[in-house]
Enzyme design. Structure first.
Site, short mmCIF file in Angstrom:
data_model
loop_
_atom_site.label_atom_id
_atom_site.label_comp_id
_atom_site.label_asym_id
_atom_site.label_seq_id
_atom_site.Cartn_x
_atom_site.Cartn_y
_atom_site.Cartn_z
N PRO A 23 0.85 -1.19 0.00
CA PRO A 23 0.00 0.00 0.00
C PRO A 23 0.89 1.24 0.00
CG PRO A 23 0.02 -1.02 2.19
CD PRO A 23 0.80 -1.92 1.27
N MET A 24 0.63 2.19 -0.88
CA MET A 24 1.44 3.42 -0.92
C MET A 24 0.53 4.61 -1.19
SD MET A 24 4.90 2.24 -2.93
CE MET A 24 4.07 1.15 -4.09
N GLN B 150 -6.65 -1.20 2.93
CA GLN B 150 -5.88 -0.90 4.14
C GLN B 150 -6.52 0.26 4.90
OE1 GLN B 150 -2.09 1.18 4.65
NE2 GLN B 150 -1.31 -0.70 5.57
N CYS C 180 2.78 3.08 9.86
CA CYS C 180 3.02 4.42 9.31
C CYS C 180 3.49 5.37 10.41
CB CYS C 180 1.74 4.95 8.66
SG CYS C 180 1.98 6.59 8.00
N HIS D 73 7.28 -5.03 7.86
CA HIS D 73 8.30 -4.17 7.24
C HIS D 73 9.53 -4.30 8.13
CE1 HIS D 73 9.35 0.16 5.68
NE2 HIS D 73 10.33 -0.70 5.50
N GLY E 78 12.73 -3.00 1.06
CA GLY E 78 13.99 -3.02 0.32
C GLY E 78 14.16 -4.18 -0.65
N ARG F 120 8.25 0.28 -3.55
CA ARG F 120 8.88 1.22 -4.47
C ARG F 120 9.43 0.57 -5.73
NH1 ARG F 120 12.30 3.65 0.35
NH2 ARG F 120 11.97 1.48 0.98
C1 FMN Z 1 5.03 6.88 -1.27
C2 FMN Z 1 4.81 5.83 -0.20
C3 FMN Z 1 3.59 5.77 0.43
C4 FMN Z 1 3.35 4.79 1.42
N1 FMN Z 1 2.10 4.67 1.97
C5 FMN Z 1 1.84 3.64 2.81
C6 FMN Z 1 0.51 3.38 3.26
O1 FMN Z 1 -0.46 4.07 2.91
N2 FMN Z 1 0.34 2.33 4.12
C7 FMN Z 1 1.38 1.53 4.52
O2 FMN Z 1 1.17 0.57 5.27
N3 FMN Z 1 2.62 1.74 4.09
C8 FMN Z 1 2.87 2.75 3.23
N4 FMN Z 1 4.12 2.90 2.72
C9 FMN Z 1 5.17 1.91 3.08
C10 FMN Z 1 5.16 0.75 2.06
O3 FMN Z 1 3.95 0.04 2.13
C11 FMN Z 1 6.32 -0.22 2.34
O4 FMN Z 1 6.16 -0.76 3.62
C12 FMN Z 1 7.67 0.47 2.24
O5 FMN Z 1 7.75 1.30 1.09
C13 FMN Z 1 8.81 -0.55 2.22
O6 FMN Z 1 8.71 -1.38 1.08
P1 FMN Z 1 9.64 -1.14 -0.22
O7 FMN Z 1 11.06 -1.02 0.28
O8 FMN Z 1 9.42 -2.36 -1.05
O9 FMN Z 1 9.18 0.12 -0.86
C14 FMN Z 1 4.39 3.88 1.76
C15 FMN Z 1 5.62 3.96 1.13
C16 FMN Z 1 5.84 4.92 0.13
C17 FMN Z 1 7.17 4.96 -0.59
#
Ligand code: FMN
Length: 328
Positions: A9-10, A62, A92, A163, A205, A226
């Site tokens: 979720p982002m 979410q 978060c 995470h 990551g 990401r």
């Molecule tokens: C732009 C952005 C927005 C995010 N929004 C949320 C969110 O709404 N809810 C959530 O649980 N995590 C959120 N995250 C965290 C991601 O879900 C994830 O846990 C984190 O980016 C690590 O994973 P990655 O390294 O594969 O990006 C967000 C991350 C980014 C970069």
């Protein structure tokens, strides 16, 4: 429902248009909405905030909150709207989220979270899952994390997305909280080893197929944020290497289908840029990536971008395809 690979979720990224786009590339990954606060889900414009295309499924909603009555209402709404899962955000770190008592600060409130989860489970028939960090502030301790998870397990939660870095609530911005605290995958592996009956999804990551395969040796699934948003076509490698799917769509096919969706959505009042902004990374690492980005930014990224401009997009796509094929 299998969650071998899911897209994280982002906020401002995984809205319904992005998810539709990602689904054109992968049929097998699990998708998550951006976080929505309980009050917005309950009292806000439900069509605008929560509706989705059936193609996006399987899809989890979410939610962020810590009021058990509200959370249980949202769980019921999620089920009624045909979501496949409801996930509570316990990771978060943003200031706004802390002020409203949801997200990562709830890692300090295991009793409250367990009551919330219990209410959610009692009010719906879809899986209730939790997304958490490995620790918070000065706590990065396996026993603390495991106790927290056990508490939520007692409340009935069977799936945890972890995470693999802690959240630091004071002094780091949300963006820094995604990079500065060190990744600690071993802690997540240990949770899985101590709790073999739980579904443990590892996150943080992960950017390569080999890494996904290694994590899957121990965990039940991986979640990627990401790396997929920046390079959505990475999903094709995931389809091939993880799900053993032989047929996969070309970028051209993806663009063609997206244009049909764009046309339909524009007629319903959606702005061109709200859809096309998610496609910036379609040619990531490919010849033509710069041309693609320039075309999008010159023609499709303004609030009043004209749909007619999108007609030219297939010429860019076809030129890029030819250039990349000639390069093989
Ligand atoms: C732009 C952005 C927005 C995010 N929004 C949320 C969110 O709404 N809810 C959530 O649980 N995590 C959120 N995250 C965290 C991601 O879900 C994830 O846990 C984190 O980016 C690590 O994973 P990655 O390294 O594969 O990006 C967000 C991350 C980014 C970069």
């Amino acid at each position: 429902m299998k969650k071998t690979v899911s897209v994280a979720p982002m906020m401002d990224c995984t809205d319904r248009h992005d998810r539709f786009f990602l689904r054109l590339i992968s049929k097998n990954v699990m998708l998550y909405t951006e976080m929505i606060a309980t009050k917005s889900a309950i009292y806000g414009d439900r069509k605008k905030n929560l509706s989705f295309s059936p193609e996006e499924k399987p899809l989890a909603l979410q939610v962020g909150g810590s009021d058990k009555k509200e959370l249980s209402q949202v769980a019921k709404i999620a089920e009624d709207m045909n979501y496949d899962e409801i996930n509570i955000n316990l990771g978060c770190p943003s200031k706004k989220v802390q002020k409203n008592m949801f997200g990562a600060c709830l890692m300090k409130e295991p009793d409250l979270v367990s009551e919330c989860i219990n209410e959610m489970i009692n009010s719906c028939n879809i899986p209730v899952t939790a997304k958490t960090r490995i620790g918070i502030d000065d706590i990065e301790d396996f026993n603390y994390l495991n106790e927290f998870i056990l508490k939520l397990k007692e409340a009935g939660c069977k799936t945890f997305i972890i995470h693999a870095r802690k959240a630091i609530l004071k002094g780091l911005s949300p963006k820094q909280n995604l990079n500065i605290p060190k990744l600690n995958y071993e802690m997540v592996y240990k949770v899985k080893k101590e709790n073999p009956d739980l579904e443990i999804i590892i996150n943080g990551g992960i950017t390569k197929i080999e890494e996904i395969k290694n994590h899957l040796e121990i965990c039940n699934g991986v979640m990627i944020g990401r790396a997929i948003y920046q390079n959505p076509y990475f999903l094709v490698d995931i389809e091939k290497e993880i799900f053993n799917v032989k047929d996969h769509p070309s970028r051209e096919e993806v663009a063609e289908k997206l244009l049909k969706y764009l046309e339909k959505e524009v007629q319903l009042g959606t702005k061109v840029n709200h859809i096309m902004r998610h496609t910036v990374g379609l040619y990531h690492g490919q010849i033509g990536s710069k041309k693609w980005k320039r075309y999008l930014s010159d023609n499709m990224m303004a609030g009043d971008s004209d749909f007619q401009k999108s007609k030219h997009i297939m010429t860019i796509v076809q030129n890029n395809e030819k250039a990349n094929q000639a390069n093989i």
